[in-house]
Design an enzyme around this catalytic site. Sequence first.
Site, PDB file in Angstrom:
ATOM      1  N   CYS A 108      23.553 -21.230 -42.173  1.00  0.00           N
ATOM      2  CA  CYS A 108      22.914 -19.790 -42.265  1.00  0.00           C
ATOM      3  C   CYS A 108      23.808 -19.831 -41.641  1.00  0.00           C
ATOM      4  CB  CYS A 108      21.090 -20.093 -42.123  1.00  0.00           C
ATOM      5  SG  CYS A 108      20.733 -18.012 -42.484  1.00  0.00           S
ATOM      6  N   ASP A 131      30.211 -27.734 -26.840  1.00  0.00           N
ATOM      7  CA  ASP A 131      29.015 -27.601 -27.414  1.00  0.00           C
ATOM      8  C   ASP A 131      28.519 -29.316 -27.436  1.00  0.00           C
ATOM      9  OD1 ASP A 131      26.331 -26.481 -29.311  1.00  0.00           O
ATOM     10  OD2 ASP A 131      27.834 -27.270 -31.218  1.00  0.00           O
ATOM     11  N   ILE A 165      27.481 -14.501 -29.409  1.00  0.00           N
ATOM     12  CA  ILE A 165      28.265 -13.812 -28.622  1.00  0.00           C
ATOM     13  C   ILE A 165      28.767 -13.068 -29.024  1.00  0.00           C
ATOM     14  CG2 ILE A 165      29.964 -13.987 -26.801  1.00  0.00           C
ATOM     15  CD1 ILE A 165      27.222 -14.605 -25.557  1.00  0.00           C
TER      16      ILE A 165
END
Length: 372
Positions: A242, A135, A159
């Site tokens: 979230c 990432d 995913i």
Amino acid sequence: MNYNELADNIKIWGQELGFQKVGITDIDLSDHEAQLQRWLDAGYHGEMDWMARHGMMRARPAELHPGTIRVISVRMDYLPPEAQFASNLSDPNQAYISRYSLGRDYHKLIRNQLKKLGQKIEQEVGQLGYRPFVDSAPILERPLAQKAGLGWAGKHSLILDKEAGSWFFLGELLVDIPLPIDLPQTNQCGKCTACMTSCPTNAIVEEGVIDARLCISYLTIEFNGIIPENLRSKMGNRIYGCDDCQLVCPWNREADVTTQEAFHRKDIFQDASLISLFQWNEPDFLKNMEGSAIRRIGHQQWLRNIAVALGNAPFSESIIKVLESRLGISNVLDIHIHWALSEQRNKHKNLERNTKLERLVRIIGKGLPRDA
């Protein structure tokens, strides 16, 4: 070199290094380039300028690391034990922090394990061109994971794996050897749209497409400006990230908790009241968030996010006082604090009004005949 045998060994070594699943794919992401360009053209990346700056490099791993012909995609589960999703979200005085960030920052941990995997492969093949990513580079990690058989892309764009849901991190090891590739999984979402309908801000604008400008994760983590006023009340007590779209996903019901103690909840978050977190000064924040992914947003953005949550909390004189104590730090923070103070004062007025109405009803009720 027996590459079939080597591929089997790579998956065994990966599991020994703490990865729950390892897959291998080629580097052809040409089918995703048009979709990526449409997403960028629509402005869905918000102020994440690096998304557009790297252009189509994200879909071309060989441009990122010349010589690459295969990508080893890995999964590491992060769901902490006693996640307390419902109890945390339902208490507006407690801070909700996305479950992936309750523990240690995953970037360095996974990158180190990928590096060890690369070194292990190099011992077998003699010379290897490899580079690990977590990432942290312009690369389409989710399409690569999908091609490598780690799962399919859900309608929330994450995913999904039928055995693990979506509570996992992804990482990639780019290599220059012709390993056999794995087959992708079949999409299992069917007609389910639970993730789309549960999004507090309607950020999933179509299947698999997220408008980051509406996403609470983007607003609380990637965006350091003034949060649109129409979105603040929808954020509730979510101060960092979230999980709503994952919480309602049927495939996440049976997901295993992580075996990595590094991803367990930090002690500092065992009782994460909004007021107590808002009272941290910058040295407190830096110390308490040492080793955490949250640290990178900085103290002022941390306060900004909590200020919004305090505005969404039930009225409290203590909240009024703690909000006022933080005025004057920055213009951006002040804007959110003044909004939160206004919300709190409106709730106080409504509370007083309702109390007067209830008192009036009781008085009137006492003066009526019993059979009235």
